[in-house]
Motif scaffolding. Structure first.
Motif, PDB file in Angstrom:
ATOM      1  N   SER A   1     -22.587 -16.859  17.373  1.00  0.00           N
ATOM      2  CA  SER A   1     -23.917 -16.158  17.399  1.00  0.00           C
ATOM      3  C   SER A   1     -24.111 -16.395  15.919  1.00  0.00           C
ATOM      4  O   SER A   1     -23.509 -16.896  15.005  1.00  0.00           O
ATOM      5  CB  SER A   1     -23.073 -14.646  17.537  1.00  0.00           C
ATOM      6  OG  SER A   1     -22.421 -14.424  16.559  1.00  0.00           O
ATOM      7  N   VAL A   2     -25.425 -15.939  15.760  1.00  0.00           N
ATOM      8  CA  VAL A   2     -26.220 -16.072  14.344  1.00  0.00           C
ATOM      9  C   VAL A   2     -25.564 -15.321  13.439  1.00  0.00           C
ATOM     10  O   VAL A   2     -25.372 -13.927  13.566  1.00  0.00           O
ATOM     11  CB  VAL A   2     -27.486 -15.928  14.691  1.00  0.00           C
ATOM     12  CG1 VAL A   2     -28.212 -15.909  13.280  1.00  0.00           C
ATOM     13  CG2 VAL A   2     -28.384 -16.846  15.640  1.00  0.00           C
ATOM     14  N   PRO A   3     -25.088 -15.371  12.052  1.00  0.00           N
ATOM     15  CA  PRO A   3     -24.183 -14.782  11.192  1.00  0.00           C
ATOM     16  C   PRO A   3     -25.463 -13.979  10.544  1.00  0.00           C
ATOM     17  O   PRO A   3     -26.781 -14.270  10.376  1.00  0.00           O
ATOM     18  CB  PRO A   3     -23.756 -15.669  10.422  1.00  0.00           C
ATOM     19  CG  PRO A   3     -24.225 -16.870  10.529  1.00  0.00           C
ATOM     20  CD  PRO A   3     -24.794 -17.084  11.937  1.00  0.00           C
ATOM     21  N   GLU A   4     -24.917 -12.932   9.963  1.00  0.00           N
ATOM     22  CA  GLU A   4     -25.747 -12.110   9.075  1.00  0.00           C
ATOM     23  C   GLU A   4     -25.678 -12.484   7.589  1.00  0.00           C
ATOM     24  O   GLU A   4     -24.488 -12.777   7.233  1.00  0.00           O
ATOM     25  CB  GLU A   4     -25.389 -10.486   9.244  1.00  0.00           C
ATOM     26  CG  GLU A   4     -26.141  -9.641   8.383  1.00  0.00           C
ATOM     27  CD  GLU A   4     -25.854  -8.206   8.925  1.00  0.00           C
ATOM     28  OE1 GLU A   4     -24.822  -7.776   8.244  1.00  0.00           O
ATOM     29  OE2 GLU A   4     -26.437  -7.416   9.635  1.00  0.00           O
ATOM     30  N   CYS A   5     -26.672 -12.352   6.886  1.00  0.00           N
ATOM     31  CA  CYS A   5     -26.631 -12.816   5.191  1.00  0.00           C
ATOM     32  C   CYS A   5     -25.764 -11.772   4.713  1.00  0.00           C
ATOM     33  O   CYS A   5     -25.980 -10.643   4.996  1.00  0.00           O
ATOM     34  CB  CYS A   5     -28.070 -12.946   4.742  1.00  0.00           C
ATOM     35  SG  CYS A   5     -27.629 -13.218   2.813  1.00  0.00           S
TER      36      CYS A   5
ATOM     37  N   ARG B   1     -28.163  -8.718   4.234  1.00  0.00           N
ATOM     38  CA  ARG B   1     -27.985  -8.192   5.733  1.00  0.00           C
ATOM     39  C   ARG B   1     -29.091  -8.404   6.856  1.00  0.00           C
ATOM     40  O   ARG B   1     -29.391  -7.339   7.333  1.00  0.00           O
ATOM     41  CB  ARG B   1     -27.608  -6.630   5.393  1.00  0.00           C
ATOM     42  CG  ARG B   1     -26.535  -6.384   4.483  1.00  0.00           C
ATOM     43  CD  ARG B   1     -25.114  -6.918   5.086  1.00  0.00           C
ATOM     44  NE  ARG B   1     -24.053  -6.470   4.303  1.00  0.00           N
ATOM     45  CZ  ARG B   1     -23.093  -7.181   4.041  1.00  0.00           C
ATOM     46  NH1 ARG B   1     -22.816  -8.309   5.022  1.00  0.00           N
ATOM     47  NH2 ARG B   1     -22.120  -6.657   3.350  1.00  0.00           N
ATOM     48  N   VAL B   2     -29.523  -9.637   6.636  1.00  0.00           N
ATOM     49  CA  VAL B   2     -30.481 -10.161   7.828  1.00  0.00           C
ATOM     50  C   VAL B   2     -30.013 -11.238   8.232  1.00  0.00           C
ATOM     51  O   VAL B   2     -29.301 -11.875   7.837  1.00  0.00           O
ATOM     52  CB  VAL B   2     -32.024 -10.114   7.108  1.00  0.00           C
ATOM     53  CG1 VAL B   2     -32.587  -9.038   6.560  1.00  0.00           C
ATOM     54  CG2 VAL B   2     -31.997 -11.454   6.442  1.00  0.00           C
ATOM     55  N   ASP B   3     -30.323 -11.365   9.756  1.00  0.00           N
ATOM     56  CA  ASP B   3     -30.140 -12.560  10.465  1.00  0.00           C
ATOM     57  C   ASP B   3     -30.537 -13.902   9.849  1.00  0.00           C
ATOM     58  O   ASP B   3     -31.408 -14.078   9.260  1.00  0.00           O
ATOM     59  CB  ASP B   3     -30.613 -12.633  11.826  1.00  0.00           C
ATOM     60  CG  ASP B   3     -30.000 -11.594  12.944  1.00  0.00           C
ATOM     61  OD1 ASP B   3     -28.967 -10.984  12.608  1.00  0.00           O
ATOM     62  OD2 ASP B   3     -30.500 -11.404  13.835  1.00  0.00           O
TER      63      ASP B   3
ATOM     64  N   GLU C   1     -31.087 -18.042   9.781  1.00  0.00           N
ATOM     65  CA  GLU C   1     -31.871 -19.113  10.651  1.00  0.00           C
ATOM     66  C   GLU C   1     -30.763 -20.565  10.752  1.00  0.00           C
ATOM     67  O   GLU C   1     -30.139 -20.747   9.520  1.00  0.00           O
ATOM     68  CB  GLU C   1     -33.052 -19.352  10.256  1.00  0.00           C
ATOM     69  CG  GLU C   1     -33.225 -19.649   8.739  1.00  0.00           C
ATOM     70  CD  GLU C   1     -34.699 -19.626   8.449  1.00  0.00           C
ATOM     71  OE1 GLU C   1     -35.799 -19.123   9.175  1.00  0.00           O
ATOM     72  OE2 GLU C   1     -35.174 -20.271   7.442  1.00  0.00           O
ATOM     73  N   GLU C   2     -30.709 -20.831  11.920  1.00  0.00           N
ATOM     74  CA  GLU C   2     -29.594 -22.122  11.986  1.00  0.00           C
ATOM     75  C   GLU C   2     -30.595 -23.225  11.577  1.00  0.00           C
ATOM     76  O   GLU C   2     -31.801 -23.513  11.766  1.00  0.00           O
ATOM     77  CB  GLU C   2     -29.349 -22.323  13.411  1.00  0.00           C
ATOM     78  CG  GLU C   2     -28.399 -23.417  13.613  1.00  0.00           C
ATOM     79  CD  GLU C   2     -27.931 -23.760  15.085  1.00  0.00           C
ATOM     80  OE1 GLU C   2     -27.076 -24.517  15.398  1.00  0.00           O
ATOM     81  OE2 GLU C   2     -27.991 -22.555  15.957  1.00  0.00           O
TER      82      GLU C   2
ATOM     83  N   TYR D   1     -26.406 -22.342   8.296  1.00  0.00           N
ATOM     84  CA  TYR D   1     -27.382 -21.188   8.513  1.00  0.00           C
ATOM     85  C   TYR D   1     -27.906 -20.945   6.961  1.00  0.00           C
ATOM     86  O   TYR D   1     -27.135 -20.979   6.114  1.00  0.00           O
ATOM     87  CB  TYR D   1     -26.709 -19.782   9.050  1.00  0.00           C
ATOM     88  CG  TYR D   1     -26.327 -20.181  10.363  1.00  0.00           C
ATOM     89  CD1 TYR D   1     -27.020 -19.742  11.575  1.00  0.00           C
ATOM     90  CD2 TYR D   1     -24.936 -20.791  10.604  1.00  0.00           C
ATOM     91  CE1 TYR D   1     -26.848 -20.085  12.760  1.00  0.00           C
ATOM     92  CE2 TYR D   1     -24.549 -20.930  12.174  1.00  0.00           C
ATOM     93  CZ  TYR D   1     -25.417 -20.630  13.092  1.00  0.00           C
ATOM     94  OH  TYR D   1     -25.012 -20.591  14.323  1.00  0.00           O
TER      95      TYR D   1
ATOM     96  N   CYS E   1     -30.303 -17.896   4.869  1.00  0.00           N
ATOM     97  CA  CYS E   1     -31.237 -16.592   4.772  1.00  0.00           C
ATOM     98  C   CYS E   1     -32.397 -16.969   4.451  1.00  0.00           C
ATOM     99  O   CYS E   1     -32.842 -17.463   3.650  1.00  0.00           O
ATOM    100  CB  CYS E   1     -30.190 -15.837   3.782  1.00  0.00           C
ATOM    101  SG  CYS E   1     -31.184 -14.113   3.628  1.00  0.00           S
TER     102      CYS E   1
END
Length: 75
Positions: A2-6, A10-12, A14-15, A58, A60
């Protein structure tokens, strides 16, 4: 995965991926290699017999923080 959170914003995240260019202008994806680096023959690094994994990166979109993962292919 799953896409981690910064962890900062605290935002998704990008891969993406990180490439390196060798002396022959060839681009390749950076790989994680187990163990400490050891000089090999002709000035390179010894990797024979060591586990190597492709990396996933990933980023931010707010602060630019990078997180790198090297998931095991068998997982």
């Amino acid at each position: 995965m799953s896409v981690p959170e910064c962890p900062v914003c605290r935002v998704d995240m990008e891969e993406g991926h990180v490439l390196e260019q060798d002396k022959n202008a060839q681009l390749s994806r950076i790989r994680w290699t187990e163990g400490r680096p050891e000089k090999g023959f002709l000035g390179g690094h010894r990797v024979k017999g060591r586990r190597q994994l492709d990396t996933i990166t990933y980023r931010c979109p707010r602060c630019g923080w990078l997180l790198w993962f090297a998931p095991d292919a068998s997982s």
